[in-house]
Design a protein around this motif. Sequence first.
Motif, mmCIF file in Angstrom:
data_model
loop_
_atom_site.group_PDB
_atom_site.id
_atom_site.type_symbol
_atom_site.label_atom_id
_atom_site.label_comp_id
_atom_site.label_asym_id
_atom_site.label_seq_id
_atom_site.Cartn_x
_atom_site.Cartn_y
_atom_site.Cartn_z
ATOM 1 N N ILE A 11 0.835 -1.198 0.000
ATOM 2 C CA ILE A 11 0.000 0.000 0.000
ATOM 3 C C ILE A 11 0.874 1.253 0.000
ATOM 4 C CG2 ILE A 11 -1.628 1.345 1.424
ATOM 5 C CD1 ILE A 11 -2.880 -1.435 2.190
ATOM 6 N N ARG A 12 1.968 1.200 0.738
ATOM 7 C CA ARG A 12 2.890 2.338 0.789
ATOM 8 C C ARG A 12 3.540 2.564 -0.582
ATOM 9 N NH1 ARG A 12 7.922 2.351 4.689
ATOM 10 N NH2 ARG A 12 8.346 0.818 3.127
ATOM 11 N N VAL A 13 3.943 1.465 -1.224
ATOM 12 C CA VAL A 13 4.566 1.555 -2.555
ATOM 13 C C VAL A 13 3.593 2.171 -3.552
ATOM 14 C CG1 VAL A 13 5.341 0.164 -4.531
ATOM 15 C CG2 VAL A 13 6.239 -0.303 -2.238
ATOM 16 N N ILE A 14 2.334 1.752 -3.490
ATOM 17 C CA ILE A 14 1.339 2.258 -4.431
ATOM 18 C C ILE A 14 1.024 3.731 -4.167
ATOM 19 C CG2 ILE A 14 -1.099 2.018 -5.118
ATOM 20 C CD1 ILE A 14 -0.513 -1.002 -5.182
ATOM 21 N N ASP A 15 0.960 4.100 -2.898
ATOM 22 C CA ASP A 15 0.776 5.522 -2.555
ATOM 23 C C ASP A 15 1.891 6.362 -3.162
ATOM 24 O OD1 ASP A 15 -1.509 5.283 -1.145
ATOM 25 O OD2 ASP A 15 -0.592 5.454 0.848
ATOM 26 N N LEU A 16 3.110 5.862 -3.003
ATOM 27 C CA LEU A 16 4.294 6.560 -3.496
ATOM 28 C C LEU A 16 4.233 6.694 -5.016
ATOM 29 C CD1 LEU A 16 6.666 7.461 -1.703
ATOM 30 C CD2 LEU A 16 7.868 5.400 -2.389
ATOM 31 N N ALA A 17 3.869 5.589 -5.679
ATOM 32 C CA ALA A 17 3.791 5.580 -7.141
ATOM 33 C C ALA A 17 2.697 6.521 -7.632
ATOM 34 C CB ALA A 17 3.533 4.158 -7.629
ATOM 35 N N GLU A 18 1.570 6.546 -6.933
ATOM 36 C CA GLU A 18 0.471 7.434 -7.332
ATOM 37 C C GLU A 18 0.876 8.892 -7.161
ATOM 38 O OE1 GLU A 18 -3.796 5.442 -7.153
ATOM 39 O OE2 GLU A 18 -2.961 5.624 -5.147
ATOM 40 N N GLY A 19 1.678 9.159 -6.144
ATOM 41 C CA GLY A 19 2.203 10.509 -5.948
ATOM 42 C C GLY A 19 3.072 10.931 -7.123
ATOM 43 N N HIS A 20 3.931 9.990 -7.587
ATOM 44 C CA HIS A 20 4.797 10.269 -8.746
ATOM 45 C C HIS A 20 3.944 10.523 -9.993
ATOM 46 C CE1 HIS A 20 8.798 9.680 -7.186
ATOM 47 N NE2 HIS A 20 8.442 8.571 -6.592
ATOM 48 N N LEU A 21 2.903 9.710 -10.151
ATOM 49 C CA LEU A 21 2.031 9.853 -11.321
ATOM 50 C C LEU A 21 1.342 11.208 -11.329
ATOM 51 C CD1 LEU A 21 0.105 6.504 -11.869
ATOM 52 C CD2 LEU A 21 1.789 7.574 -13.356
ATOM 53 N N ARG A 22 0.855 11.620 -10.152
ATOM 54 C CA ARG A 22 0.200 12.927 -10.061
ATOM 55 C C ARG A 22 1.184 14.025 -10.448
ATOM 56 N NH1 ARG A 22 -2.791 10.780 -5.832
ATOM 57 N NH2 ARG A 22 -1.213 11.285 -4.283
ATOM 58 N N ALA A 23 2.406 13.911 -9.957
ATOM 59 C CA ALA A 23 3.441 14.903 -10.261
ATOM 60 C C ALA A 23 3.754 14.913 -11.754
ATOM 61 C CB ALA A 23 4.693 14.613 -9.448
ATOM 62 N N ALA A 24 3.628 13.729 -12.394
ATOM 63 C CA ALA A 24 3.934 13.619 -13.827
ATOM 64 C C ALA A 24 2.722 13.990 -14.683
ATOM 65 C CB ALA A 24 4.407 12.202 -14.144
ATOM 66 N N GLY A 25 1.609 14.314 -14.054
ATOM 67 C CA GLY A 25 0.426 14.727 -14.804
ATOM 68 C C GLY A 25 -0.479 13.573 -15.208
ATOM 69 N N GLY A 26 -0.369 12.452 -14.512
ATOM 70 C CA GLY A 26 -1.279 11.332 -14.766
ATOM 71 C C GLY A 26 -0.650 10.239 -15.600
ATOM 72 N N GLY A 27 -1.487 9.343 -16.074
ATOM 73 C CA GLY A 27 -1.004 8.221 -16.872
ATOM 74 C C GLY A 27 -1.140 6.916 -16.099
ATOM 75 N N ARG A 28 -0.666 5.840 -16.720
ATOM 76 C CA ARG A 28 -0.711 4.543 -16.073
ATOM 77 C C ARG A 28 0.697 3.976 -16.022
ATOM 78 N NH1 ARG A 28 -3.281 0.567 -18.478
ATOM 79 N NH2 ARG A 28 -3.305 1.562 -20.514
ATOM 80 N N VAL A 29 0.891 3.058 -15.101
ATOM 81 C CA VAL A 29 2.225 2.486 -14.909
ATOM 82 C C VAL A 29 2.320 1.134 -15.614
ATOM 83 C CG1 VAL A 29 3.863 1.637 -13.182
ATOM 84 C CG2 VAL A 29 2.521 3.697 -12.726
ATOM 85 N N ALA A 30 3.371 0.953 -16.423
ATOM 86 C CA ALA A 30 3.590 -0.316 -17.114
ATOM 87 C C ALA A 30 4.447 -1.254 -16.265
ATOM 88 C CB ALA A 30 4.259 -0.077 -18.456
ATOM 89 N N THR A 31 5.460 -0.687 -15.626
ATOM 90 C CA THR A 31 6.390 -1.494 -14.828
ATOM 91 C C THR A 31 6.772 -0.762 -13.547
ATOM 92 O OG1 THR A 31 7.327 -2.310 -16.913
ATOM 93 C CG2 THR A 31 8.577 -2.782 -14.921
ATOM 94 N N VAL A 32 6.786 -1.495 -12.467
ATOM 95 C CA VAL A 32 7.248 -0.962 -11.182
ATOM 96 C C VAL A 32 8.491 -1.745 -10.801
ATOM 97 C CG1 VAL A 32 6.643 -0.496 -8.770
ATOM 98 C CG2 VAL A 32 4.833 -0.785 -10.456
ATOM 99 N N ARG A 33 9.573 -1.054 -10.500
ATOM 100 C CA ARG A 33 10.786 -1.747 -10.058
ATOM 101 C C ARG A 33 11.067 -1.407 -8.605
ATOM 102 N NH1 ARG A 33 13.055 -0.013 -15.216
ATOM 103 N NH2 ARG A 33 12.736 -1.725 -16.665
ATOM 104 N N LEU A 34 11.247 -2.454 -7.819
ATOM 105 C CA LEU A 34 11.521 -2.278 -6.397
ATOM 106 C C LEU A 34 12.869 -2.894 -6.041
ATOM 107 C CD1 LEU A 34 8.124 -3.497 -4.882
ATOM 108 C CD2 LEU A 34 8.813 -1.147 -5.260
ATOM 109 N N ARG A 35 13.512 -2.307 -5.055
ATOM 110 C CA ARG A 35 14.714 -2.906 -4.474
ATOM 111 C C ARG A 35 14.351 -3.323 -3.057
ATOM 112 N NH1 ARG A 35 19.920 -1.677 -5.779
ATOM 113 N NH2 ARG A 35 20.400 -1.131 -3.652
ATOM 114 N N VAL A 36 14.467 -4.606 -2.791
ATOM 115 C CA VAL A 36 14.078 -5.097 -1.475
ATOM 116 C C VAL A 36 15.256 -5.820 -0.841
ATOM 117 C CG1 VAL A 36 12.494 -6.580 -0.194
ATOM 118 C CG2 VAL A 36 11.669 -5.348 -2.201
ATOM 119 N N GLY A 37 15.717 -5.301 0.285
ATOM 120 C CA GLY A 37 16.816 -5.923 1.007
ATOM 121 C C GLY A 37 16.331 -7.140 1.775
#
Length: 121
Positions: free
Chosen positions: A8-34
């Motif tokens: 949920i946190r990752v998606i919130d973060l991604a939606e924030g980026h999308l809003r900043a970019a003016g919308g759109g949809r995400v094709a790929t999400v890349r995460l780094r997980v330790g």
Amino acid sequence: MHELSIAIRVIDLAEGHLRAAGGGRVATVRLRVGLLAGAATEALRSALALAAQGTPLEAATVEIEEVPVRIWCPACQREVDLPGLVPLACPECGERSGDVRAGGELELESLVLAAEAEDAA
Ligand SMILES: [Zn+2]
């Protein structure tokens, strides 16, 4: 469920980026997980699929890069990657070290936006 709150946190973060970019949809999400972040990769994948429903990330491909635990070995005088979580000891010389330099990451590495053409299709 730990992974779901992370998702949920990752998606919130991604939606924030999308809003900043003016919308759109995400094709790929890349995460780094330790490995020390305590999230099981497969559980995180399922949780993301669940949490992404109804969001612009719904159809996104999730790529997870697992980051090994890295400690500083005072004997070798360098950072070494551990083959697993424990023991916290240098795999080269066996020196024990609690000086963890990496492995606790849980980062949104990057987002790839879906092409406009796909939206029109
Ligand atoms: Zn060492």
